[in-house]
Design an enzyme around this catalytic site. Structure first.
Site, mmCIF file in Angstrom:
data_model
loop_
_atom_site.group_PDB
_atom_site.id
_atom_site.type_symbol
_atom_site.label_atom_id
_atom_site.label_comp_id
_atom_site.label_asym_id
_atom_site.label_seq_id
_atom_site.Cartn_x
_atom_site.Cartn_y
_atom_site.Cartn_z
ATOM 1 N N SER A 186 1.085 -1.241 -0.116
ATOM 2 C CA SER A 186 -0.246 0.102 -0.296
ATOM 3 C C SER A 186 0.660 1.216 0.085
ATOM 4 O O SER A 186 0.174 2.024 -0.237
ATOM 5 C CB SER A 186 -0.743 -0.177 1.436
ATOM 6 O OG SER A 186 -0.461 -0.066 2.138
ATOM 7 N N HIS A 214 -4.594 -3.706 -2.658
ATOM 8 C CA HIS A 214 -5.053 -2.824 -3.365
ATOM 9 C C HIS A 214 -4.497 -3.715 -4.648
ATOM 10 O O HIS A 214 -4.496 -2.497 -5.835
ATOM 11 C CB HIS A 214 -3.507 -2.025 -3.521
ATOM 12 C CG HIS A 214 -3.833 -0.889 -2.011
ATOM 13 N ND1 HIS A 214 -4.057 -0.269 -2.359
ATOM 14 C CD2 HIS A 214 -3.434 -1.633 -0.843
ATOM 15 C CE1 HIS A 214 -4.196 0.299 -0.846
ATOM 16 N NE2 HIS A 214 -4.041 -0.475 0.116
ATOM 17 N N LYS A 245 -11.367 -0.168 -1.660
ATOM 18 C CA LYS A 245 -10.553 0.721 -2.423
ATOM 19 C C LYS A 245 -11.117 0.419 -4.280
ATOM 20 O O LYS A 245 -12.044 1.853 -4.374
ATOM 21 C CB LYS A 245 -9.241 -0.002 -2.329
ATOM 22 C CG LYS A 245 -8.840 0.254 -0.860
ATOM 23 C CD LYS A 245 -7.677 -0.185 -0.125
ATOM 24 C CE LYS A 245 -6.744 -0.227 0.479
ATOM 25 N NZ LYS A 245 -7.069 0.826 1.478
HETATM 26 C C1 LIG Z 1 -3.259 -3.905 2.488
HETATM 27 C C2 LIG Z 1 -4.112 -3.950 3.314
HETATM 28 N N1 LIG Z 1 -4.900 -4.798 3.881
HETATM 29 C C3 LIG Z 1 -6.154 -4.066 4.461
HETATM 30 C C4 LIG Z 1 -6.454 -2.856 4.704
HETATM 31 C C5 LIG Z 1 -7.906 -2.572 4.913
HETATM 32 O O1 LIG Z 1 -9.146 -2.516 4.468
HETATM 33 P P1 LIG Z 1 -9.486 -1.337 4.661
HETATM 34 O O2 LIG Z 1 -10.037 -0.119 4.494
HETATM 35 O O3 LIG Z 1 -11.387 -2.140 4.241
HETATM 36 O O4 LIG Z 1 -10.382 -1.752 6.027
HETATM 37 C C6 LIG Z 1 -5.980 -1.891 4.152
HETATM 38 C C7 LIG Z 1 -6.585 -0.566 3.546
HETATM 39 O O5 LIG Z 1 -7.045 -0.561 4.382
HETATM 40 C C8 LIG Z 1 -4.555 -2.498 3.091
HETATM 41 O O6 LIG Z 1 -4.030 -1.424 2.854
#
Ligand SMILES: Cc1ncc(COP(=O)(O)O)c(C=O)c1O
Lengths: 394, 82
Positions: A186, A214, A245
């Site tokens: 990310s 992502h 996303k």
């Molecule tokens: C690699 C990764 N996993 C999980 C998440 C968590 O997702 P969410 O925003 O739906 O809680 C994110 C981003 O926020 C992320 O970048």
């Protein structure tokens, strides 16, 4: 008395410095959203280049209509977990739709992607097991690992040879072993070299989980993520992802083909003890998946935009987060102070990017992080490059 | 049988890149507190220690280790296991 909040004084001072230097880059308020790529902030229209809105789908009329219909027909909330209150038919429809999209047999949806990692990691691994996680893993992976109670071994970022060495150090373990990777990381936008990691399955016994947060919708000929791109989906045992996303809603998922997969529902506390996502969010997710499937040109636009921005910024001489074109495009900055100053200058220039500073970044890096959207126009991308040229490169 | 007195100087040298202010290090140095290393930094340092001695130091164990002396004792216990 020990004041419990005293320990956060250092953080408070750091934030205050950001506020003192202009606008707090970690606390911007969007007064109004105009489109997937525009918001009004303090009376000014801002071009958004840091919202992970990869498919630019948040204002799609079909998704909005589906959400409005669900709101009217199912109400505002689910008021409890699916174990306690039961599921709505829509939850199951979403799971079926997504399993179809992923070409996997089983899928469980969660209220957020964060909870999907907490749920999947703690459901899969227990105290006798070992989780091998990439050093640059997202916080939700670290937290899920902690919740699992498993033995936790960290390996060097994207380094299969390093993981090989670490797996060899405890070959005789009695429990199971889970290796966790991310599709697109990310912060820097680089991808896990899946082929190298899958190769290790010939030598060591482990199951493999990929967090495609992502990369879902983004990578692969079908937009299914890292496994799809590498043509190695059958070697990925479990996939985790988010609706926050590419899907433009909120929620998360875990998926796989394991015959016992459905029993995870009764073993994942972050699934069992929290309310399921709201009807509107479920309905928009279903609609968005259908749009993504029907309009692969969105993915093509995202990649064209990513290439334009990546090349443009690299051409200005910036040190980039990764040497591969990616929809996550990070420019490395020398220190936190200059990051704050340059972030403010970009924002004053009308462009929002992410100010990424430790501990949210790998190796204590400071970054100006952009994420590209299919909804950006080539002119938008040129404007982002132009402002970086004027205020950051200068 | 490796003695902790042999391990401590190795740990001190492995800590050097994480000690930009060049603080004096000894058995009783509290690694995260005195060196002002964040949690990720500690884990990065632990990786160096794992690779130097070719041992495994799970993240779970790191939570209970604060001083260089405690880390040396853990390293010793792992070396003597093998
Ligand atoms: C690699 C990764 N996993 C999980 C998440 C968590 O997702 P969410 O925003 O739906 O809680 C994110 C981003 O926020 C992320 O970048």
């Amino acid at each position: 008395m020990v004041d419990l909040l005293e320990k956060h004084k250092g953080i408070a001072d750091r934030f205050q410095r950001m506020v003192d230097m202009g606008i707090n880059g970690l606390g911007v308020t969007n007064d109004k959203m105009i489109s997937p790529t525009r918001a009004m902030v303090g009376g000014r229209e801002i071009l958004l280049a840091g919202t992970n809105n990869y498919m630019g789908i948040t204002f799609d009329p079909r998704c909005i209509a589906a959400g409005q219909k669900a709101l009217a027909e199912y109400g505002t909330g689910t008021t409890g977990s699916r174990i306690a209150n039961g599921s709505f038919a829509m939850h199951k429809e979403l799971e079926k739709e997504l399993a179809g999209f992923l070409n996997l047999q089983h899928c469980v949806v969660f209220t957020t992607g964060y909870q999907a990692n907490l749920g999947m990691l703690s459901g899969l691994a227990g105290p006798k097991d070992t989780i091998y996680l990439d050093a640059d893993s997202h916080s939700s992976i670290y937290d899920g690992c902690t919740l699992s109670g498993a033995k936790l071994v960290r390996f060097r970022h994207n380094d299969a040879a390093d993981l090989d060495k670490r797996l060899s150090r405890s070959e005789d373990t009695e429990g199971g072993r889970l290796v966790v990777l991310e599709g697109i990381y990310s912060m820097l936008g680089d991808r896990a070299p899946l082929k190298d990691f899958v190769e290790l399955k010939k030598k060591h016994e482990f199951q493999l989980l990929v967090d495609d947060a992502h990369s879902f919708g983004v990578l692969g000929p079908n937009g299914r993520g890292l496994g799809d791109e590498a043509g190695l989906e059958e070697h990925v045992d479990f996939v985790v992802g988010t609706f926050s996303k590419s899907v433009g809603a909120i929620g998360g998922f875990g998926a796989g083909n394991h015959p016992l997969f459905e029993t995870l529902r009764y073993a994942m506390r972050p699934y069992m003890f929290t309310a399921s996502s709201s009807p509107a969010s479920i309905a928009t997710s279903i609609a968005a998946l259908q749009v993504l499937k029907a309009e692969p040109e969105r993915r093509a636009r995202l990649w064209a935009n990513s290439e334009q921005l990546y090349k443009g910024l690299k051409g200005l001489g910036f040190e980039m987060g990764t040497d591969q074109v990616s929809p996550v495009i990070a420019v490395k900055m020398p220190d936190e102070l200059s990051t704050i100053v340059k972030w403010n200058a970009l924002f004053q220039g009308g462009v929002y990017v992410n100010m990424a500073v430790p501990p949210g970044t790998p190796n204590r890096m400071c970054l100006l992080r952009c994420s590209v959207s299919a909804a950006h126009t080539p002119e938008d991308i040129n404007r982002i490059i132009g402002i970086f040229k004027d205020v950051v490169a200068a | 049988m490796t003695d902790t007195s042999e391990i401590i100087p190795v740990l001190v040298s492995l800590l050097a890149p994480f000690n930009p202010e060049n603080k004096a290090l000894s058995e009783v140095t509290d690694i995260p507190a005195e060196l002002n290393i964040d949690s990720v930094g500690v884990l990065d340092f632990i990786m160096e220690v794992e690779d130097h001695f070719d041992i495994e130091i799970p993240m779970n164990a790191v939570a209970n280790i604060r001083t260089i002396g405690e880390l040396a004792a853990y390293v010793q216990s792992q070396l003597n296991k093998g």
